[in-house]
Structures are given as structure tokens and as C-alpha cells.
Design an enzyme around this catalytic site. Sequence first.
Site, PDB file in Angstrom:
ATOM      1  N   ARG A   1       1.155  -1.225   0.258  1.00 43.28           N
ATOM      2  CA  ARG A   1       0.075  -0.009  -0.114  1.00 43.28           C
ATOM      3  C   ARG A   1       1.115   0.933   0.435  1.00 43.28           C
ATOM      4  NH1 ARG A   1       2.450   2.230   3.951  1.00 43.28           N
ATOM      5  NH2 ARG A   1       0.789   4.092   3.909  1.00 43.28           N
ATOM      6  N   GLY A   2       0.587   2.508  -0.675  1.00 42.20           N
ATOM      7  CA  GLY A   2       1.065   3.593  -0.451  1.00 42.20           C
ATOM      8  C   GLY A   2       1.000   4.175  -1.724  1.00 42.20           C
ATOM      9  N   ALA A   3       0.669   4.788  -2.152  1.00 37.45           N
ATOM     10  CA  ALA A   3       0.807   5.482  -3.459  1.00 37.45           C
ATOM     11  C   ALA A   3       1.816   5.221  -4.332  1.00 37.45           C
ATOM     12  CB  ALA A   3       0.042   6.814  -3.634  1.00 37.45           C
TER      13      ALA A   3
ATOM     14  N   ARG B   1      -6.932  -0.022  -7.221  1.00 35.12           N
ATOM     15  CA  ARG B   1      -7.336   0.604  -5.798  1.00 35.12           C
ATOM     16  C   ARG B   1      -7.867   1.849  -6.949  1.00 35.12           C
ATOM     17  NH1 ARG B   1      -4.353   1.334  -0.434  1.00 35.12           N
ATOM     18  NH2 ARG B   1      -6.036   2.090  -0.139  1.00 35.12           N
TER      19      ARG B   1
ATOM     20  N   ASP C   1      -1.642  11.125  -2.260  1.00 35.78           N
ATOM     21  CA  ASP C   1      -2.117   9.900  -3.274  1.00 35.78           C
ATOM     22  C   ASP C   1      -2.679  10.585  -4.854  1.00 35.78           C
ATOM     23  OD1 ASP C   1      -3.011   8.625  -0.128  1.00 35.78           O
ATOM     24  OD2 ASP C   1      -2.515   6.600  -1.677  1.00 35.78           O
TER      25      ASP C   1
ATOM     26  N   ASN D   1      -5.534  12.662   1.159  1.00 35.05           N
ATOM     27  CA  ASN D   1      -4.392  11.638   1.450  1.00 35.05           C
ATOM     28  C   ASN D   1      -5.261  10.943   2.290  1.00 35.05           C
ATOM     29  OD1 ASN D   1      -1.528  11.162   1.636  1.00 35.05           O
ATOM     30  ND2 ASN D   1      -2.229  12.134   3.658  1.00 35.05           N
ATOM     31  N   LYS D   2      -4.868   9.552   3.137  1.00 33.51           N
ATOM     32  CA  LYS D   2      -5.129   8.799   3.966  1.00 33.51           C
ATOM     33  C   LYS D   2      -6.044  10.486   5.062  1.00 33.51           C
ATOM     34  CE  LYS D   2      -4.456   5.302   4.479  1.00 33.51           C
ATOM     35  NZ  LYS D   2      -6.027   5.029   3.849  1.00 33.51           N
TER      36      LYS D   2
HETATM   37  O1  MRU Z   1      -4.306   3.060   2.129  1.00 38.39           O
HETATM   38  P1  MRU Z   1      -3.072   3.716   2.548  1.00 38.39           P
HETATM   39  O2  MRU Z   1      -1.945   2.839   2.874  1.00 38.39           O
HETATM   40  O3  MRU Z   1      -2.322   2.919   0.823  1.00 38.39           O
HETATM   41  O4  MRU Z   1      -2.919   5.437   2.393  1.00 38.39           O
HETATM   42  C1  MRU Z   1      -1.529   5.965   2.311  1.00 38.39           C
HETATM   43  C2  MRU Z   1      -1.890   7.357   2.275  1.00 38.39           C
HETATM   44  O5  MRU Z   1      -2.489   8.000   1.938  1.00 38.39           O
HETATM   45  C3  MRU Z   1       0.198   7.846   2.300  1.00 38.39           C
HETATM   46  O6  MRU Z   1      -0.090   8.751   2.768  1.00 38.39           O
HETATM   47  C4  MRU Z   1       0.671   7.957   0.495  1.00 38.39           C
HETATM   48  O7  MRU Z   1      -0.262   7.334  -0.203  1.00 38.39           O
HETATM   49  C5  MRU Z   1       1.671   8.440   0.610  1.00 38.39           C
HETATM   50  S1  MRU Z   1       2.662   7.004   0.587  1.00 38.39           S
HETATM   51  C6  MRU Z   1       3.911   8.062  -0.392  1.00 38.39           C
END
Ligand code: MRU
Length: 344
Positions: free
Chosen positions: A46-48, A89, A235, A245-246
Site C-alpha cells: 500500500r502507499g501511492a 484501487r 495519493d 491523502n489518508k
Molecule cells: O490506504 P493507504 O495505506 O494506501 O494510504 C496511503 C496514504 O494515504 C499515504 O499517505 C500516501 O499514499 C502517500 S505514500 C508515500
Amino acid sequence: MKYDTMRWRKDALELLDQRLLPRETRYVKCFTEREVSKAIKNMTVRGAPAIGIAGAYGAYLGIRGIRTKNNIEFDRKLDNVIKYLAGARPTARNLFWALERIKRVAEKNKGKTVDKIKSIMLDEAHAILREDINICREIGRHGAALIKKNSNVLTHCNAGALATGGYGTALGVIFSAKKKIKMVYADETRPVLQGARLTVWELIKNNVPATLICDNMAASLMAKDKIDAIIVGADRIAANGDTANKIGTYSLAVNAKYHKVPFYVAAPFSTFDLAIKNGREIPIEERSPEEVKSVGGQMLTVASVNVVNPAFDVTPAKLITAIITERGVIRRPNTASVRRILSM
Ligand code: MRU
């Protein structure tokens, strides 16, 4: 970094299973695009930026078994694989960016044999992974210049090495500014607890002083002047600088404005979506109600209760002090300042 978020071994993509951290360090092997898509959906990875890189390898895995020597048939199959992976996603721009890049490289090499195109695609996935680590280091370098000596910094979710090819965006800034940082406050980040499980693990593994807080404690720390800066990842960033973002990032930014705490977003160019004018157009993923109703498989509430579970929210650009990219810092982001740095 003392751990790989993902790595290519012989004939498979290996992903550090982020669902098991910090209890267990185990890699999951993906041999097919289906396994990669599943790993993105269930947040093994996970993470963009990390899901973008995994998607690029997934595109290769999806076509490597294709037997045809016919380029038209190959293109049709590749299109299907890319469409399929893009459905994993919806919010992070990096997934679509990486898949578009893989498709472009295949198109550019159209005249070559199918086997040659396959190997070029694998090389491109390796390049995306390698470049991402360097990009994060550049983001870290630019961002570190914004951090004052003896700072207490707060972050939300996980934008570390685990969310990227390695090193991290928001955590990349923190790692680069380590000597100037007194304490990093990590929001636990309900419902999936990326802050408590992943960010704290990364900070401690890299000898950065870390304090875990519940999400609802951040405003009171700001009110007590305990926070000097907030740094988060992103994201998707719209052309005007509005940032998805989250979930929980938006309320942090509102509180930061009220308490005059600088609010920084750290993200690579691959997170920007210039086709989208503002944050209202960013698709926000809605995830399973089970994530809110339970923690670690333990039901917390009345099982039948109604739940909403948006995985992301949008922070308007006017609440963002600066966006830190690999090519420099966009202060007071707006359509003109975003365009200026992206066209550099
Ligand atoms: O749902 P996730 O864990 O994939 O969400 C991740 C985030 O919101 C991060 O802050 C974002 O992807 C930046 S990662 C460098």
C-alpha cells in the site's frame, strides 16, 4: 533501508506483507497479475508510489506467459491486463501513472518481437522502482531544508519506505532531517492503523525518536505548542494543489491552520494529476465497513451498525504551506505555482 518494500527475485515479485507488520516480516510472492491486484486490494502492499511500482511489475507478469508472436494480439492482451490492474484501487494517481508508462514503452517498441517487448517491460518496471528510491531521496533533501533545529514533527498514516520503492516521501524528509528532529509524533491512523503499525516500526528501525498518539490527540498537542511542523504524503494532487491523502489529513490541516503550524505535503511528480482541476474531481475509495467495526479481527461494536469508510480525504491547497517534490518546493500551492514547477 534495512528492509525492502518489494523486490524482484528470479521470476516473481516479492512484497513485504504490510498486513503482518510489525509482528512479522514475511514476503509474499506474486507470479501473476491476479496475485498483484489482490495484494494491492488487500493492502499487502500500500502507499501511492508502492502500488504504482507493484502495478508495473503486475503488467509484466500479466503478459509474460502470452504465447502469441502476433503484435496486435499482444497489444490487445496488454490492454486488458492494464485495465484489470487499474481497477485495483481508485485514488492513488501513481498506479495509473506507472501503468501508462509501461504501456507507452511497449508502444514505443512496437516493431520488435513480442519476447523483446516483454523483456523491455520488465526492465521498465525495474527502472520505475530504482528511480522512485532516488526521487524520494531528492524529496528528502528539499524537505529537510524546511525543518528547523530541535523540531517536533507530526505525521499521519505511513509515507515511508514501505509506501514507496524505498526511503519514503514524508518519512524521507524526516530521515533526511533526522539530526534536527527532537521527536516525531505518529498518528495511529484508524481504521487500518498504518501509523501505529508501520510508521512507528520504520521510525524505530531507523533510530528516529517516535511517539505514538491516537488521531484525536493531534489538535491538543498543537494547542500546547508541542508540534513545529506537520508532514504527510499524498495519493493524488490536482492541478490547483488540492491533495487527497489518508482520511484524517484534512482535519489535521484545518487544525494546523488554526494553530499556525506549517503543513507540508511531500510527493513525487507521479502523484500529480494535471487532468483534474481541483480536489472535488478526485475519486475517493470507499473500503469495507469491517475495517471500522473491528481491529485485528476483533469486533469493537454492534456488528449490524451502519458504517462509512472513505479511505482518503481532500485537503484544499489553501491549507497547505508547501508541497515538497523531487524538483523543489512549491510554496503556497495553486494552479500557477504547480504548473511552474511541473514544467521545469
Ligand atoms: O490506504 P493507504 O495505506 O494506501 O494510504 C496511503 C496514504 O494515504 C499515504 O499517505 C500516501 O499514499 C502517500 S505514500 C508515500
